[in-house]
Write a protein that holds these residues in place. Structure first.
Motif, short mmCIF file in Angstrom:
data_model
loop_
_atom_site.label_atom_id
_atom_site.label_comp_id
_atom_site.label_asym_id
_atom_site.label_seq_id
_atom_site.Cartn_x
_atom_site.Cartn_y
_atom_site.Cartn_z
N ILE A 184 0.83 -1.20 0.00
CA ILE A 184 0.00 0.00 0.00
C ILE A 184 0.87 1.25 0.00
O ILE A 184 0.61 2.20 -0.74
N ALA A 185 1.91 1.26 0.83
CA ALA A 185 2.78 2.43 0.92
C ALA A 185 3.43 2.76 -0.42
O ALA A 185 3.41 3.90 -0.88
N ARG A 186 4.00 1.76 -1.06
CA ARG A 186 4.68 2.00 -2.33
C ARG A 186 3.69 2.34 -3.44
O ARG A 186 3.90 3.26 -4.22
N ASP A 187 2.60 1.58 -3.48
CA ASP A 187 1.61 1.79 -4.53
C ASP A 187 0.96 3.16 -4.43
O ASP A 187 0.81 3.86 -5.43
N GLN A 188 0.60 3.57 -3.21
CA GLN A 188 -0.06 4.86 -3.03
C GLN A 188 0.89 6.03 -3.19
O GLN A 188 0.49 7.11 -3.61
#
Length: 263
Positions: A184-188
């Motif tokens: 989630i952190a990288r994707d967002q």
């Protein structure tokens, strides 16, 4: 014509975001493990000792189900609290905005001598939406975690699975929560950064952008092939934009010739 200083994927912001969310996952894991040892295992022992068979009646399972639901409510009120999650997300989105804003303003000033980000009436609504979407994504980690735990325990009890095997699967579920936090952190980071870049470019009147990948071995083939190529903000690369593909770390650069038109 001098080359505009290009942008880069804000890895440090993504890492910090993931670290803080993984901290919530760790808190959940500790509470779950304590509850497994002190509350859930004794219930399973109690019911199994009461029956000759290792398969429990639905009425007996309901007490374990209630205990698991109470545990989910407890962690929702003590760990994945909306105010806590919102604060983490707000810091993350603010950091991305500050980074992208300063970078674009610098790129523009280098050529034109003015800052196009001084008056951004669209930004407050954009930030509010980004925060709300990410709060929901982070809280979904908690929901998924407890759904998985319920499945492990209830199915394990019904099938007569050993407590040790159930415990091992519960440990694996905690690991899955951490991996989801990292994703989630990288994707967002890529997605929000991509949306911010597109909006700022378009608000400034820019029509095109140059695609830049992260220039490492993790870049997917189709994105490596796009590196250095120019696309319009209207169409993108057949509808694809930097940062918008899952886990994408590519960025968009303004074109020197477009900026020089503002002089």
């Amino acid at each position: 014509m001098a080359r505009i200083r290009g942008g880069a994927f804000p890895t440090a912001i993504a890492v910090q975001y993931a670290r803080r969310v993984k901290g919530l996952v760790d808190q959940n894991r500790k509470i779950m493990w304590d509850a497994w040892t002190k509350r859930i295992k004794p219930l399973i022992h109690q019911y199994r000792n009461r029956n000759d068979a290792l398969v429990l009646d639905e009425d007996e399972l309901s007490d374990i189900q209630k205990e698991l639901e109470a545990l989910e409510e407890e962690t929702g009120e003590s760990v994945f609290v909306t105010a806590v999650v919102s604060a983490i997300v707000q810091q993350f989105v603010n950091g991305l905005n500050q980074r992208q804003k300063e970078e674009f303003a610098e790129q523009f000033r280098d050529v034109v001598g003015i800052d196009p980000t001084m008056n951004e009436s669209w930004l407050a609504s954009f930030m509010e939406t980004a925060v709300a979407e990410n709060v929901s994504r982070i809280k979904s980690i908690d929901r998924q975690y407890h759904d998985d735990i319920k499945t492990i325990v209830i199915q394990g009890v019904r099938s007569g699975e050993s407590l040790n095997d159930m415990a091992e699967r519960i440990k694996q579920t905690s690991g899955a929560g951490k991996r989801r936090a990292i994703f989630i952190a990288r994707d967002q980071t890529g997605s929000i950064l991509g949306d911010m870049t597109k909006r700022r470019h378009q608000e400034a009147g820019l029509k095109k952008f140059r695609w830049r990948d992260s220039d490492d071995r993790r870049v997917r083939k189709k994105h490596r092939e796009l590196d250095g190529k120019v696309f319009t903000w209207k169409d993108g690369a057949n509808g694809l934009y930097p940062g918008k593909d899952y886990n994408c770390r590519c960025v968009a650069e303004p074109l020197e010739e477009e900026l020089f038109e503002f002089q």
